[in-house]
Design an enzyme around this catalytic site. Structure first.
Site, mmCIF file in Angstrom:
data_model
loop_
_atom_site.group_PDB
_atom_site.id
_atom_site.type_symbol
_atom_site.label_atom_id
_atom_site.label_comp_id
_atom_site.label_asym_id
_atom_site.label_seq_id
_atom_site.Cartn_x
_atom_site.Cartn_y
_atom_site.Cartn_z
ATOM 1 N N SER A 1 39.046 -93.687 12.100
ATOM 2 C CA SER A 1 39.511 -94.809 11.294
ATOM 3 C C SER A 1 39.582 -96.056 12.165
ATOM 4 O O SER A 1 39.431 -95.986 13.384
ATOM 5 C CB SER A 1 40.896 -94.507 10.734
ATOM 6 N N LYS A 2 39.855 -97.193 11.519
ATOM 7 C CA LYS A 2 39.903 -98.422 12.314
ATOM 8 C C LYS A 2 41.087 -98.406 13.285
ATOM 9 O O LYS A 2 41.072 -99.073 14.298
ATOM 10 C CB LYS A 2 39.896 -99.661 11.428
#
Ligand code: GLU
Length: 506
Positions: free
Chosen positions: A263-264
């Protein structure tokens, strides 16, 4: 379905395109190129509440950066358009109404309050994941539970409604996924998904199958997170009497620890980009591979192996080789771990081989452009050759090779102190004179001259070279000493010689 291979990348413009999305686009592109097919970009923007301005442009810019430009899509032409779902709104009604008429979908008049109440009741009965399905359908306000007359009256009174799929209670829904083999879902586990919202906009599920059908998509290649929706999609294809495309669901891209989806947050935590291009939203800036100094081809090669394997040990693939080697059969089932060291390794390999002129052009568009503009292309191309084995990212050419663009900003004083012997002062003076006398200022000649001097005076290379290296580049690392001299030129070498005096006294 036609015999032609037609594949689509169908992102929703809800923010920057995650690197996993780029991989999906890439695999679609590779299959299209390999099979002489068509690669389509479709913008799935039916959820207006999640629409983010600039996201579509970002997606296109990212695809273009990788040179995986769509053959058809918004702004790319093609005769299956429009390619933005919001512009196709009127087209979906016909299909949704057919499903209603055939009894495969129904009007649902439930208000938000009705739905909240049903959810709370389910919770009170210990059922936390509320599903609008066969079990409660009859208890809600819809055209299944109401009489035809009541339904008609509600419609005539313009009562707001959504349209839901009527999932059969007992049916096994099976399809063959190229990656996973036969996949089956029991229909009683599926919910009656909304396929058309109150505002007349289709939801993702409806728009997705209608468009895949109308755009004559042969293969749906997308992330694993869509696997469970596929049951709904397959059912809708059956309802419509359409042949479903071939499905291939790609494995997840996992975080560096391999224990969950990338994920970011992981990017921010470990300090690497998870987006192809930089993206600024509100106060936040998300790093991009491009801005971080990665080469698009290197990233493409890196991504190609996150979920696909050629079945051989080969890791480096040119675009052509990738196209030839790519096959859906070799997509792996298990998640692919994202390893930034591997991305760096690929970049390093690619920069080692990239034509100097191409590197120069890229550097001229980057953060050090102004500094570089003070030098000739000829000079810079030579500098690139000297540095190319010592860089990982584009900006390293300048950041690690700054001593080729001006005197060193700092010197490795510690090593200088250790290596400098006062009794060699005469030799450094002599070597300086020797260098100043040279008219053939090539690395080869300079090397021969200095080495001969060292030998004939019975000095060790270790007493001389490190000192010359430090005064010229400030550091013990760097390209060949004499190649550096040739590049910066006699005048500059003699100027830098002065550092011997300063460094002796620190
Ligand atoms: N719009 C979906 C997404 O944002 C596309 C899923 C699909 O390819 O069907 O990923």
């Amino acid at each position: 379905m036609s015999d032609n291979i037609r594949v689509r990348f169908a992102p929703s413009p809800t923010g920057p395109l995650h690197i996993g999305g780029v991989r999906t686009a890439l695999y679609n592109y590779l299959l299209a190129r390999k099979m002489g097919g068509t690669f389509i970009l479709r913008i799935e923007d039916t959820d207006q509440t999640r629409y983010v301005a600039g996201a579509e442009d970002y997606i296109k810019e990212a695809l273009e950066w990788f040179d995986i430009t769509p053959d058809e899509g918004p702004g790319y032409g093609g005769n299956h358009g429009p390619y933005r779902q919001s512009e196709r709104k009127d087209l979906y009604a016909e299909y949704v109404h057919k499903m209603v008429e055939d009894g495969n979908a129904y009007y649902a008049f439930d208000t938000p309050e009705d739905l909240t109440k049903a959810r709370e009741e389910a919770k009170a009965n210990g059922n936390h994941s509320f599903k609008y399905n066969w079990e409660i359908r009859e208890k809600m306000r819809n055209s299944v539970s109401l009489s035809a007359k009541e339904t008609k009256e509600l419609l005539e009174a313009n009562t707001p409604y959504t349209i839901r799929l009527k999932i059969p209670t007992e049916q096994t829904i099976s399809f063959n996924d190229v990656v996973r083999g036969e996949v089956s879902f029991a229909s009683y586990e599926l919910d009656d998904k909304v396929i058309m919202k109150g505002d007349g906009m289709p939801t993702y599920h409806l728009a997705n199958i209608v468009d895949d059908h109308l755009m004559e998509i042969s293969h749906v290649i997308r992330g694993e997170e869509w696997l469970s929706s596929t049951a709904h999609h397959v059912l809708m294809y059956q309802f419509m009497g359409w042949e479903a495309p071939t499905f291939a669901h790609l494995p997840l891209i996992l975080n560096p620890a391999g224990n969950g989806k990338l994920s970011k947050r992981h990017g921010a935590k470990f300090g690497f980009p998870v987006f192809p291009l930089e993206w600024k939203q509100e106060e936040e800036t998300y790093r991009g591979f491009r801005e971080d100094g990665f080469d698009a081809d290197a990233v493409m090669n890196f991504l190609s192996l996150l979920g696909w394997s050629s079945g051989t040990d080969q890791e480096k693939f040119t675009r052509e080789e990738l196209i030839q080697a790519f096959s859906l059969d070799n997509i792996v089932k298990s998640g692919a771990r994202f390893d930034i060291d591997k991305a760096n390794w690929f970049n390093q390999q690619y920069l080692m081989e990239k034509p100097g002129a191409d590197i120069l052009e890229i550097l001229k568009g980057r953060k050090n452009a102004e500094q570089l503009s003070q030098y000739s292309d000829d000079y810079l191309l030579k500098m690139i050759e000297l540095m190319r084995e010592r860089v990982i990212l584009f900006d390293d050419f300048v950041d690690n090779g700054s001593f080729l663009l001006g005197s060193p900003k700092e010197y490795d004083e510690k090593t200088f102190k250790k290596k400098y012997k006062n009794e060699n002062a005469v030799h450094f003076d002599a070597i300086k004179s020797l260098i100043s006398e040279q008219t053939d200022f090539t690395a080869e000649n300079l090397g021969n001259q200095v080495k001969n001097y060292i030998k004939s005076n019975e000095l060790g290379f270790g007493a001389i070279f490190p000192i010359l290296r430090i005064i010229l580049s400030g550091t013990m690392k760097g390209p060949d000493l004499f190649a550096m001299m040739e590049l910066i030129g006699k005048e500059e070498v003699l100027i830098r010689w002065e550092a011997i005096n300063t460094l002796q006294n620190v």
